[in-house]
Scaffold this active site. Sequence first.
Site, PDB file in Angstrom:
ATOM      1  N   THR A 295      29.502  31.566  21.277  1.00 24.62           N
ATOM      2  CA  THR A 295      28.955  32.284  22.304  1.00 24.62           C
ATOM      3  C   THR A 295      28.166  33.643  21.502  1.00 24.62           C
ATOM      4  O   THR A 295      28.824  34.402  20.809  1.00 24.62           O
ATOM      5  CB  THR A 295      29.535  32.986  23.156  1.00 24.62           C
ATOM      6  N   ASP A 296      27.078  34.391  22.366  1.00 22.00           N
ATOM      7  CA  ASP A 296      27.126  35.719  22.340  1.00 22.00           C
ATOM      8  C   ASP A 296      27.760  36.243  22.967  1.00 22.00           C
ATOM      9  O   ASP A 296      28.870  35.976  23.142  1.00 22.00           O
ATOM     10  CB  ASP A 296      25.610  35.306  22.877  1.00 22.00           C
ATOM     11  N   TYR A 297      27.863  37.928  22.483  1.00 26.51           N
ATOM     12  CA  TYR A 297      28.527  38.911  23.102  1.00 26.51           C
ATOM     13  C   TYR A 297      28.545  38.975  24.464  1.00 26.51           C
ATOM     14  O   TYR A 297      28.150  39.403  25.055  1.00 26.51           O
ATOM     15  CB  TYR A 297      27.559  39.970  22.838  1.00 26.51           C
ATOM     16  N   THR A 298      30.439  38.936  24.549  1.00 25.19           N
ATOM     17  CA  THR A 298      30.730  38.317  25.859  1.00 25.19           C
ATOM     18  C   THR A 298      29.673  37.696  26.917  1.00 25.19           C
ATOM     19  O   THR A 298      29.817  37.948  28.024  1.00 25.19           O
ATOM     20  CB  THR A 298      31.009  40.243  26.186  1.00 25.19           C
TER      21      THR A 298
END
Length: 752
Positions: A295-298
């Site tokens: 995923t991207d950040y969070t």
Amino acid sequence: MQPKITFFRLLGLGGIIFLSHFLKFDQLFRQHFTAANQPVGLVDSLLSIMTLEEKIGQMTLFTSDWELTGPTLRATYKEDIQNGRCGAIFNAHTAAYTRELQKIAVNETRLGIPLLFGYDVIHGYKTIFPIPLGESASWDIEAIEKSARVAADESTAAGLHWTFAPMVDVSRDPRWGRVAEGAGEDHYLGAKIAAARVKGFQGDNLKDLNSMLACVKHFAAYGAPQAGRDYHSVDMSEMTLREIYLPPYKAAIDAGAKSVMTSFNDVFGVPATGNTFLLKQILRDEWGFDGFVVTDYTSINEMVAHGVAANEADAGLMAAKAGVDMDMQGAVYYKYLLQQVRSGQISMRLIDESVKRILKIKEDLGLFEDPFRYCNAEREKQTILSPANRAAARDVAKKSIVLLKNQGNILPVDVNKGQKIALIGPLAETQKELLGSWSAAGFDTDCVSLKSGLLAQIKNPSLLQVVKGCNINGTDKTGFNAALAAAKKADIVIMALGEEGLMSGEAASRADIHLPGVQEDLLKAVSALGKPIIVVLMNGRPLILDQVDMNAQAMLETWFLGTEGGNAIADVLFGKYNPSGKLPMTFPKNMGQIPIHYNVKSTGRPFDAVNKYTSKYLDSPNEPLYPFGFGLSYTQFEYSSIALNDKIMTKNSPVEFSVVVKNMGAVAGEEVVQLYIRDVVASVTRPVRELKRFEKINLKAGEQKTVKFTLSANDLTFYNPQNLPVWEPGAFEVFIGGNSLATLKTQFSLVR
Ligand code: GLC
């Protein structure tokens, strides 16, 4: 074929499981466990003895506290490693620090599974190359691959295994700050560049010491946020998604990229991080992608804010079911997956599939053979910022510069003429801004400023006077007088204007993309003196340059060129290198035209200057200031004799096009020969121009060359309303020239 599970194998395996609680994987599996003479892969064997907690640990990626590239930071990442609950770390680098963290994973956890170290090496690790949009302006595929190769060499020497690059998001909106990280508005150019960057990072074999895992991002269509505002919603037809936005991701995967990062935005109303259409149908089923998805950040957590999950646990379920293998920084898998598997909400099969993909990459990188193979301080010292790497950066940088204007051929400046030069502007002496956004471990003090680059080539430094004049931003004009005084004494004025490096990149959309602050006022004040002015632009996106164009005799678009920026610009200003860059994005005339791109549809009422009732503005022309593919040279190239070897194309008989390009000037130069088509009549509306081929050629003064391109029916494919790729018989126009407004034209027909 899976080896048969024999009685002895089960007995052996049972013994190993019992033993595994005391021994490390490397003692257990150094010699792959074999049964009935069938070698069983290390990954399968490892998987068979991992606990569910350890499996979820491999699906968890945390940032170290060395840098912050998103909204959260967990100080417990070392404990998480020690507890086997984190299998990858990003934003930790150098041979020493990665060795320190790797020792925790290998020596202090039950199975000693090595960590994967990732970092945003977007345009160089320590030797910083031009921002990707700048490199894309070189249209030099070889140079772009070389840039990624150097980045991989330095990164792997600093203990890194994985870069969160290439970013391949097509974008038609310069308000969006992340255009700086990509390859601009065109999917054909973007696809070629995406593949080159993957090959540069991954090399021929991931196990090579100077190869690193690439990560294609941000999947998908992150470059089309509403209003050019970062993280905003994306809404488009599937036809447009497939035709314009997906090709560069596919090209990167076809080039061998083994990880993909999901984007923050929604597609068809579903956030990419929970989007089965993207992650299963497109990525796995249609494209056969066999790497892992991070995923991207969070971005799992953010599905709650998107409004598609009531809480983080539900968001985690959505992501896991959609096909996300690794959770970046969100700690959602970390917190909820164990219970969700135990309660049957997620199958162990799904977990094993994810873990297997991740462990396979660690194996491919050679980490199980030697977890410390990249932590070599000696190699790090020899590789980082080497003269060869700096030379490569300078070469790519000068090729990225675009000559936008050269009225009266005041460029190049003859450095031996002893002219007095005033270098004015807030970017005249900067080192920091040259790094641009996402500058990884790059140091500003390693950068050659424009001032230093000029001084290195001007024999007598007293001929150069440098005055800042104003800041990049803000309203302070108190520096104008000193700037005017210097300009009055000069024969030539060079003005270094533009943006701060972080006015583009992530979370850096701008609602007004003129030069910030009072820089235009400074330029107008200096212009009033009547001296010849050369504007050197340093910026991370297309800007509105109408006022600059009116007040400057020459303009160089230099983007943010990185460590060797000042030298590269000086090479062009003093004619050591004839500029060859071409714009990868359209430069609008004004804000109202945005979004603007070259491959627009004709409409039913195409522009007509006379007829009111046609597609236009009351207060602006339709044309941009500088079109896609535009760039001048210190010489002139003449295109003639366009020809084709057959007026008829069929499915199995492609057509070869040729054109003669002649260097009409007195200096050698490079030209990007571009071929565009127009599908005149089709079952759906088609763009008035589509880039289909390009070739960068080098011609000596007076030299001419016949450039040839071949097109086949496949090159003319588009998506129909049923979202199927089709080609249709009919008439086509072909345009070949030095930018997207090329006029040299021929026609052919495609028949069944
Ligand atoms: C950021 C960016 C992404 C980057 C990641 C890790 O939010 O969107 O491009 O790779 O976080 O730094």
